[in-house]
Each structure stands twice: as C-alpha cells, then as structure tokens.
Design an enzyme around this catalytic site. Structure first.
Site, short mmCIF file in Angstrom:
data_model
loop_
_atom_site.label_atom_id
_atom_site.label_comp_id
_atom_site.label_asym_id
_atom_site.label_seq_id
_atom_site.Cartn_x
_atom_site.Cartn_y
_atom_site.Cartn_z
N ASP A 86 13.23 -7.92 4.71
CA ASP A 86 11.90 -7.31 4.81
C ASP A 86 11.95 -5.86 5.30
O ASP A 86 12.82 -5.49 6.08
CB ASP A 86 11.04 -8.15 5.76
N ASN A 129 4.37 -13.17 -3.02
CA ASN A 129 4.58 -11.77 -3.38
C ASN A 129 3.94 -11.38 -4.71
O ASN A 129 3.82 -10.19 -5.03
CB ASN A 129 6.08 -11.41 -3.38
#
Ligand code: IPE
Ligand code: IPE
Ligand code: MG
Length: 244
Positions: free
Chosen positions: A26, A74
């Site tokens: 991330d 996502n």
C-alpha cells in the site's frame, strides 16, 4: 551510548524467520502524489519494488510469500487507474514467465481471477503452469482478492460437497481446505507499509494469529532492510495462541 547499543545487539536473540510472510503493498498513490506524478507512476514504482522484495524474501529462505496486489474493493477506483493497473499486471506477468526461474519461485494466484481480461487470464494460467514444479518459495499473488469473498466461496463449495456427500462434516480444517491457501500454513507475519493499520479484507480467516507489523513508509520506498526490520520485530514478539 554506542557501546550500550553494540552490547544490546550482541545479546539480541537469534532471528526467527517467519515461514509465511504476507504484505499489503500500500501507498503507491501517495508516493506519486508527493512527487507531483500521476497515481499510475506510483503503481509502476510499486510493481518494480514487488520484484525486489520478492527476490529478497526468497534469498533469505522465506517459504511462503503472499503479496496483496488488487482487492475486490479496488474496482471502485477511476477507470484510468484500473486500466493502468491491468497494463502493469500484463507486463509483470509476461516477465514473470521466466523472471523467477533462477530463484526457483513457484507462483500461484489467490482471488477471483475469472473477471480479468482474456489475455491476462491466459498469462495467469501460463505463469502457474510454467512454475508449477518449482520447489523454492511459494509466491501467492492476491489479485481481485477479498477475504470475505474467499470465505463465502468456501461456504458455497462446502454446501455443494455436503449435498453430494463428498464430505460429511465441517471442521475448521475443512474451511481452511476450501480457501485459496489450501495446504499452506497461515501467515506468521503480516506487513503493511504506508502507515495504515488495518487489514482491508486481507486473509481474514488465515490471519487469526498472525503478527501484524506496520510501517510509516510508502510501498515503493519499502526496502529489503525494512523487511529485515519487520522480521526482527516479529522475532521479539511472544506468540501465545491463547495459551500462557
Ligand atoms: C496500493 O497503493 C496499490 C493498490 C491498491 C492497487 P494505493 O494505490 O492504495 O496507494 P494509496 O493508498 O492511495 O497511497
Ligand atoms: C489494500 O489497499 C489493497 C492492496 C494494497 C492491494 P487499499 O488502499 O485498497 O486499502 P484501503 O482502501 O486504504 O483500506
Ligand atoms: Mg491504499
């Protein structure tokens, strides 16, 4: 002070190498933003780092490495960002066909890959096939992965197999067998760079007793030294699994 530090290092307990490490890759977007670059540049940098860290993990003897590349959530992102990610996946999977040969890495995919574009699905199959018989580190690539979806899929398949009398009872082991990670040990250590301290739907069942280490470092800046730091922190933890 220096002397003290040195002494401390000398008496430090030996490093305990986790058998299974999982990483939530991330912070690519924020890495790009800091440099006034488009988010896609952050993903390009993140993908390059994926290779570096994967190779390093294999070189120090990690047996299983799970890398969270794309979650079931996502898809909420803007179309151009998703398009850039698909292109990157395409490029990296093509390279992965012989990339990890030297390191003897076996590549597997966890998540619902059926929704990806046709060429990507073909590459996914090829990468799995070409590395199938390798005996080194197992690399699980989590793509269109969501822990809740994984558990739901397991329940659906268990229900079917119960109805068809293929199984008679459902234990914790049964559930584990119906997950994508069937046959693999649960992650010992989960690492999240970027500063966030959450799982974001990653390995919900498997993380029951994982040690969690987070870093205030964005994924493209995460180095092999940071991985060693995480392993050091892991080594100093006392795992009790509910015992004393
Ligand atoms: C992780 O980086 C990559 C994916 C989720 C595909 P992000 O894109 O989430 O980066 P931040 O969190 O916005 O910085
Ligand atoms: C988790 O990161 C998914 C991956 C790194 C692939 P996100 O950026 O999607 O997570 P949230 O939205 O911050 O929880
Ligand atoms: Mg993020």
């Amino acid at each position: 002070m220096l002397f003290f530090k040195k002494k401390k290092a000398e008496v430090r307990a030996a490093v305990v190498l986790p058998e299974h490490i999982a990483i939530i890759m991330d912070g690519n977007g924020r890495w790009a933003k800091k440099r006034n670059l488009p988010r896609s540049s952050g993903h390009t940098a993140g993908a390059a780092n994926f290779k570096t860290i994967t190779r390093y993990a294999a070189s120090i003897g990690v047996k299983y490495l799970t890398m969270y590349a794309f979650s079931t959530e996502n898809w909420k992102r803007p179309q151009d960002e998703i398009g850039a990610l698909m292109k990157l996946f395409q490029q990296y999977l093509r390279e992965a066909l012989d990339d990890f040969l030297e390191e003897n890495i076996k590549v597997r995919f966890i998540g619902d890959v059926s929704v990806f574009p046709k060429e990507l699905k073909k590459l996914i199959r090829e990468v799995e096939e070409v590395s199938e018989n390798r005996t080194g580190m197992v690399l699980n690539l989590a793509m269109n992965y969501g822990g809740r979806k994984e558990i739901l899929r397991a329940f659906e398949n268990i229900r079917e197999d119960l109805q068809e009398n293929k199984i008679q009872e459902v234990t914790e082991e049964t559930v584990a067998e119906y997950l994508y990670t069937n046959g693999q040990p649960d992650p010992d250590l989960i690492i999240r760079p970027s500063g966030e301290q959450r799982l974001s739907n990653f390995l919900l069942w498997q993380s029951a007793y994982s040690e969690f280490v987070y870093f205030d470092i964005l994924w493209p800046d995460f180095t092999p030294e940071n991985l060693m730091q995480a392993i050091d922190i892991y080594s100093s933890r006392q795992r009790r699994f509910g015992g004393i």
